[in-house]
Write a protein that holds these residues in place. Structure first.
Motif, PDB file in Angstrom:
ATOM      1  N   MET A   1      27.856  31.630  43.959  1.00  0.00           N
ATOM      2  CA  MET A   1      28.914  31.980  44.939  1.00  0.00           C
ATOM      3  C   MET A   1      29.772  33.125  44.421  1.00  0.00           C
ATOM      4  O   MET A   1      30.317  33.044  43.312  1.00  0.00           O
ATOM      5  N   SER A   2      29.910  34.169  45.248  1.00  0.00           N
ATOM      6  CA  SER A   2      30.748  35.299  44.836  1.00  0.00           C
ATOM      7  C   SER A   2      32.224  34.931  44.977  1.00  0.00           C
ATOM      8  O   SER A   2      32.579  33.966  45.681  1.00  0.00           O
ATOM      9  N   SER A   5      33.218  34.924  48.579  1.00  0.00           N
ATOM     10  CA  SER A   5      32.850  33.715  49.338  1.00  0.00           C
ATOM     11  C   SER A   5      33.875  32.608  49.096  1.00  0.00           C
ATOM     12  O   SER A   5      34.312  31.933  50.038  1.00  0.00           O
ATOM     13  N   PHE A 172      27.380  29.513  56.122  1.00  0.00           N
ATOM     14  CA  PHE A 172      28.686  29.488  55.455  1.00  0.00           C
ATOM     15  C   PHE A 172      29.657  28.565  56.189  1.00  0.00           C
ATOM     16  O   PHE A 172      30.308  27.705  55.587  1.00  0.00           O
ATOM     17  N   TRP A 181      29.727  24.160  50.196  1.00  0.00           N
ATOM     18  CA  TRP A 181      29.934  25.594  50.314  1.00  0.00           C
ATOM     19  C   TRP A 181      28.661  26.411  50.128  1.00  0.00           C
ATOM     20  O   TRP A 181      27.866  26.126  49.225  1.00  0.00           O
ATOM     21  N   GLN A 182      28.500  27.418  50.996  1.00  0.00           N
ATOM     22  CA  GLN A 182      27.360  28.337  50.932  1.00  0.00           C
ATOM     23  C   GLN A 182      27.912  29.758  50.827  1.00  0.00           C
ATOM     24  O   GLN A 182      29.033  30.013  51.257  1.00  0.00           O
ATOM     25  N   PRO A 183      27.111  30.709  50.291  1.00  0.00           N
ATOM     26  CA  PRO A 183      27.635  32.075  50.147  1.00  0.00           C
ATOM     27  C   PRO A 183      27.780  32.791  51.495  1.00  0.00           C
ATOM     28  O   PRO A 183      27.032  32.515  52.434  1.00  0.00           O
TER      29      PRO A 183
END
Ligand code: HEM
Length: 244
Positions: A1-2, A5, A172, A181-183
Motif C-alpha cells: 500500500m502506497s 492509498s 479500493f 484496505w486495497q491500493p
C-alpha cells in the motif's frame, strides 16, 4: 500500500464520519426547534396528507422555485436531477454485484455529467450577471458552485482524457467498506476528484447544502393550513401559558 492509498483511506473514513455525524446532529437540532407560529405559505393544504404531497412536489419538481424564477428553476432542476443520476451511476463503485437499476442508468453517463456542469454554470452565471443576486452573494455561495463544478470537471476529465483503472477504484472503496484496505491507482486526476469529494463531504454539515434535510423542517412548507381547527402552540409557549 502506497502512502497515498493510506492517506485517502483515512481521509474517506474521516470525511464519512464528519458527514454522517454532522448531518445527524443538525437534523436533531432542527427536529428539536419549535415553530413559534402557524406560518404555512398559502394557499396551503389543510391536511397532513396534503402537506406530504406538497413536500413531495417540492422535492421532485422544485415547485416553489418554479413559481419564483423560471430561469433559476431550469438550471437548478437540471443540476439536481443530473447530480442524482451521477450519484446513482457511482453506486457501481460501492456495490458488488451492481444492482440492476444502477446498470440501467449507466449509459446516461455523458448526458448527466454535462447536465450537471451546464446546470452549475447557469447557477454561477446567475450569481455573477444578475445584479440583485450578486449583491446578496457571499464567498461560500461561489465556493460551493466552484467545488461542485470542479468535481464534475475532474470526473469528466477522468472519463475522457486521463483514464483511471475503475476496477481498482472499486476494489479500493469496497475494501474501505469491508475494512480490508486495497491500493488506490496512482492517478493525479483521480486524486483530485477524490480530494474534492472528501472536501464536499466535510463541508456539507456546515454549509448551505443543508437545505437538503432542511427543506423538510421548513415551517412555511411543512405546516397544514388548519389554525381554525386546532390552535398552534409551541411547547415553550405552552409552558409560559401555564405560568412556568
Ligand atoms: C468516493 C466517491 C467517488 C468516487 C470513487 C468517484 C469516482 C469516479 C470515477 C472513477 C469516475 C470516472 C468514470 C469513468 O472513467 O467512467 C468519475 C466520474 C465522475 N464523477 Fe465521481 N466519484 C466519486 C464521487 C463523486 C461525486 C460526489 C460527484 C458529484 C458531486 C461526482 C461526479 C462525477 C462526474 C460528474 C463524473 C463524470 C461522469 C460520470 O462518469 O458519471 N463523483 N467518478
Amino acid at each position: 500500500m502506497s502512502a497515498a492509498s493510506v492517506f485517502f483511506a483515512l481521509l474517506f473514513y474521516a470525511a464519512a464520519a464528519v458527514l454522517l455525524a454532522g448531518i445527524a446532529l443538525r437534523v436533531a437540532d432542527y427536529a428539536r426547534t419549535p415553530a413559534p407560529l402557524k406560518i404555512p405559505t398559502t394557499p396551503a393544504p389543510r391536511t397532513r396528507g396534503g402537506v406530504a404531497l406538497r413536500l413531495a412536489r417540492e422535492v421532485v419538481f422544485f415547485e416553489s422555485l418554479f413559481k419564483g424564477s423560471v430561469w433559476t428553476w431550469i438550471f437548478g432542476w437540471l443540476f439536481h436531477a443530473s447530480l442524482l443520476l451521477v450519484l446513482v451511476r457511482h453506486l457501481r463503485y460501492f456495490t458488488e454485484p451492481v444492482w440492476s437499476w444502477v446498470v440501467l442508468v449507466q449509459p446516461l453517463g455523458i448526458l448527466v455529467a454535462f447536465g450537471m456542469a451546464i446546470g452549475l454554470a447557469g447557477l454561477l452565471a446567475r450569481r455573477i450577471l444578475v445584479e440583485r443576486i450578486r449583491y446578496i452573494s457571499v464567498p461560500s455561495d461561489y465556493l460551493m458552485l466552484a467545488l461542485l463544478l470542479a468535481i464534475a470537471g475532474s470526473g469528466l476529465a477522468m472519463k475522457y482524457v486521463f483514464r483511471t483503472d475503475i476496477v481498482a477504484v472499486k476494489a479500493f472503496f469496497l475494501g474501505l467498506l469491508r475494512f480490508d484496505w486495497q491500493p488506490l491507482p496512482a492517478d493525479p486526476m483521480l486524486y483530485i476528484h477524490l480530494a474534492l469529494v472528501a472536501a464536499l463531504m466535510i463541508v456539507f454539515p456546515f454549509s448551505k447544502l443543508l437545505h437538503v434535510p432542511g427543506l423538510f423542517f421548513s415551517p412555511s412548507r411543512n405546516q397544514a393550513d388548519d389554525p381554525r381547527e386546532a390552535r398552534h402552540l409551541a411547547p415553550w409557549a405552552a409552558d409560559l401559558e401555564r405560568g412556568r
